[in-house]
Design a protein around this motif. Structure first.
Motif, PDB file in Angstrom:
ATOM      1  N   TYR A 169     -10.781  46.636 -15.598  1.00 23.70           N
ATOM      2  CA  TYR A 169      -9.552  47.107 -14.968  1.00 23.70           C
ATOM      3  C   TYR A 169      -9.049  48.358 -15.662  1.00 23.70           C
ATOM      4  O   TYR A 169      -9.146  48.491 -16.885  1.00 23.70           O
ATOM      5  CB  TYR A 169      -8.462  46.043 -15.048  1.00 23.70           C
ATOM      6  N   ASP A 170      -8.483  49.263 -14.880  1.00 29.91           N
ATOM      7  CA  ASP A 170      -7.747  50.412 -15.392  1.00 29.91           C
ATOM      8  C   ASP A 170      -6.314  50.242 -14.922  1.00 29.91           C
ATOM      9  O   ASP A 170      -6.060  50.086 -13.734  1.00 29.91           O
ATOM     10  CB  ASP A 170      -8.317  51.726 -14.855  1.00 29.91           C
ATOM     11  N   ILE A 171      -5.371  50.261 -15.853  1.00 33.19           N
ATOM     12  CA  ILE A 171      -3.966  50.027 -15.528  1.00 33.19           C
ATOM     13  C   ILE A 171      -3.207  51.347 -15.655  1.00 33.19           C
ATOM     14  O   ILE A 171      -3.266  52.010 -16.694  1.00 33.19           O
ATOM     15  CB  ILE A 171      -3.361  48.951 -16.452  1.00 33.19           C
ATOM     16  N   ILE A 172      -2.521  51.708 -14.578  1.00 30.44           N
ATOM     17  CA  ILE A 172      -1.742  52.946 -14.531  1.00 30.44           C
ATOM     18  C   ILE A 172      -0.289  52.569 -14.300  1.00 30.44           C
ATOM     19  O   ILE A 172       0.036  51.871 -13.357  1.00 30.44           O
ATOM     20  CB  ILE A 172      -2.235  53.866 -13.400  1.00 30.44           C
TER      21      ILE A 172
ATOM     22  N   ARG B 242     -14.964  49.331 -11.409  1.00 31.35           N
ATOM     23  CA  ARG B 242     -13.684  48.921 -11.985  1.00 31.35           C
ATOM     24  C   ARG B 242     -12.613  48.836 -10.903  1.00 31.35           C
ATOM     25  O   ARG B 242     -12.742  49.424  -9.844  1.00 31.35           O
ATOM     26  CB  ARG B 242     -13.258  49.904 -13.074  1.00 31.35           C
ATOM     27  N   ILE B 243     -11.550  48.134 -11.214  1.00 27.39           N
ATOM     28  CA  ILE B 243     -10.393  48.011 -10.325  1.00 27.39           C
ATOM     29  C   ILE B 243      -9.218  48.735 -10.980  1.00 27.39           C
ATOM     30  O   ILE B 243      -8.948  48.553 -12.164  1.00 27.39           O
ATOM     31  CB  ILE B 243     -10.026  46.531 -10.089  1.00 27.39           C
ATOM     32  N   VAL B 244      -8.528  49.558 -10.198  1.00 31.80           N
ATOM     33  CA  VAL B 244      -7.338  50.250 -10.683  1.00 31.80           C
ATOM     34  C   VAL B 244      -6.114  49.408 -10.321  1.00 31.80           C
ATOM     35  O   VAL B 244      -5.958  48.992  -9.173  1.00 31.80           O
ATOM     36  CB  VAL B 244      -7.216  51.657 -10.068  1.00 31.80           C
ATOM     37  N   VAL B 245      -5.265  49.168 -11.308  1.00 28.75           N
ATOM     38  CA  VAL B 245      -4.039  48.402 -11.114  1.00 28.75           C
ATOM     39  C   VAL B 245      -2.862  49.326 -11.416  1.00 28.75           C
ATOM     40  O   VAL B 245      -2.787  49.912 -12.498  1.00 28.75           O
ATOM     41  CB  VAL B 245      -3.991  47.168 -12.048  1.00 28.75           C
ATOM     42  N   PHE B 246      -1.965  49.470 -10.446  1.00 29.96           N
ATOM     43  CA  PHE B 246      -0.769  50.280 -10.633  1.00 29.96           C
ATOM     44  C   PHE B 246       0.405  49.363 -10.951  1.00 29.96           C
ATOM     45  O   PHE B 246       0.620  48.367 -10.260  1.00 29.96           O
ATOM     46  CB  PHE B 246      -0.447  51.079  -9.365  1.00 29.96           C
ATOM     47  N   VAL B 247       1.144  49.708 -11.988  1.00 29.22           N
ATOM     48  CA  VAL B 247       2.356  48.971 -12.346  1.00 29.22           C
ATOM     49  C   VAL B 247       3.475  49.984 -12.556  1.00 29.22           C
ATOM     50  O   VAL B 247       3.233  51.130 -12.888  1.00 29.22           O
ATOM     51  CB  VAL B 247       2.162  48.120 -13.628  1.00 29.22           C
ATOM     52  N   GLY B 248       4.676  49.598 -12.337  1.00 31.12           N
ATOM     53  CA  GLY B 248       5.798  50.506 -12.542  1.00 31.12           C
ATOM     54  C   GLY B 248       6.228  51.211 -11.281  1.00 31.12           C
ATOM     55  O   GLY B 248       5.924  50.782 -10.168  1.00 31.12           O
ATOM     56  N   ASP B 249       6.892  52.336 -11.458  1.00 27.21           N
ATOM     57  CA  ASP B 249       7.500  53.070 -10.355  1.00 27.21           C
ATOM     58  C   ASP B 249       6.511  54.051  -9.728  1.00 27.21           C
ATOM     59  O   ASP B 249       5.918  54.865 -10.412  1.00 27.21           O
ATOM     60  CB  ASP B 249       8.711  53.871 -10.843  1.00 27.21           C
TER      61      ASP B 249
ATOM     62  N   ALA C 135      -5.624  63.554 -10.969  1.00 29.26           N
ATOM     63  CA  ALA C 135      -6.320  64.007 -12.179  1.00 29.26           C
ATOM     64  C   ALA C 135      -6.708  62.814 -13.053  1.00 29.26           C
ATOM     65  O   ALA C 135      -7.833  62.751 -13.575  1.00 29.26           O
ATOM     66  CB  ALA C 135      -5.440  64.983 -12.962  1.00 29.26           C
ATOM     67  N   LEU C 136      -5.812  61.876 -13.202  1.00 34.80           N
ATOM     68  CA  LEU C 136      -6.083  60.688 -14.014  1.00 34.80           C
ATOM     69  C   LEU C 136      -7.194  59.841 -13.392  1.00 34.80           C
ATOM     70  O   LEU C 136      -8.110  59.389 -14.095  1.00 34.80           O
ATOM     71  CB  LEU C 136      -4.815  59.853 -14.182  1.00 34.80           C
ATOM     72  N   LEU C 137      -7.144  59.633 -12.089  1.00 38.65           N
ATOM     73  CA  LEU C 137      -8.185  58.864 -11.418  1.00 38.65           C
ATOM     74  C   LEU C 137      -9.550  59.524 -11.611  1.00 38.65           C
ATOM     75  O   LEU C 137     -10.549  58.843 -11.854  1.00 38.65           O
ATOM     76  CB  LEU C 137      -7.864  58.705  -9.931  1.00 38.65           C
ATOM     77  N   GLY C 138      -9.590  60.838 -11.534  1.00 35.62           N
ATOM     78  CA  GLY C 138     -10.836  61.556 -11.780  1.00 35.62           C
ATOM     79  C   GLY C 138     -11.348  61.352 -13.194  1.00 35.62           C
ATOM     80  O   GLY C 138     -12.541  61.126 -13.412  1.00 35.62           O
ATOM     81  N   ARG C 139     -10.452  61.393 -14.167  1.00 36.74           N
ATOM     82  CA  ARG C 139     -10.842  61.178 -15.566  1.00 36.74           C
ATOM     83  C   ARG C 139     -11.318  59.758 -15.816  1.00 36.74           C
ATOM     84  O   ARG C 139     -12.128  59.511 -16.710  1.00 36.74           O
ATOM     85  CB  ARG C 139      -9.683  61.500 -16.497  1.00 36.74           C
ATOM     86  N   LEU C 140     -10.823  58.821 -15.018  1.00 39.83           N
ATOM     87  CA  LEU C 140     -11.236  57.423 -15.151  1.00 39.83           C
ATOM     88  C   LEU C 140     -12.580  57.154 -14.470  1.00 39.83           C
ATOM     89  O   LEU C 140     -13.115  56.050 -14.575  1.00 39.83           O
ATOM     90  CB  LEU C 140     -10.167  56.494 -14.561  1.00 39.83           C
ATOM     91  N   GLY C 141     -13.104  58.149 -13.771  1.00 34.15           N
ATOM     92  CA  GLY C 141     -14.396  57.992 -13.119  1.00 34.15           C
ATOM     93  C   GLY C 141     -14.312  57.616 -11.654  1.00 34.15           C
ATOM     94  O   GLY C 141     -15.330  57.306 -11.035  1.00 34.15           O
TER      95      GLY C 141
END
Length: 65
Positions: free
Chosen positions: A3-6, A37-44, A18-24
């Protein structure tokens, strides 16, 4: 599978891409995806940034994909 948490995007769509690109992740068929991998967004997603609708659109397309 990993998981990648943003957190706290705050309407900064350019930064998110840009961040998604850096994460591959790659923009495939209109949605950002990572092959393993799965991207998980948390926050605003929105709050104060200049690209709030575009930021929400990026996340929404990822969810729909």
């Amino acid at each position: 599978m990993g998981y990648d948490i943003i957190g706290d995007v705050h309407g900064e769509a350019t930064m998110v891409e840009a961040l998604l690109g850096r994460l591959g992740c790659r923009d495939t068929g209109g949605a950002w995806r990572h092959p393993d991998r799965i991207v998980v967004f948390v926050g605003d997603f929105i709050d104060r940034g200049p690209e709030q609708l575009r930021a929400v659109g990026i996340v929404r397309r990822m969810l729909d994909a």
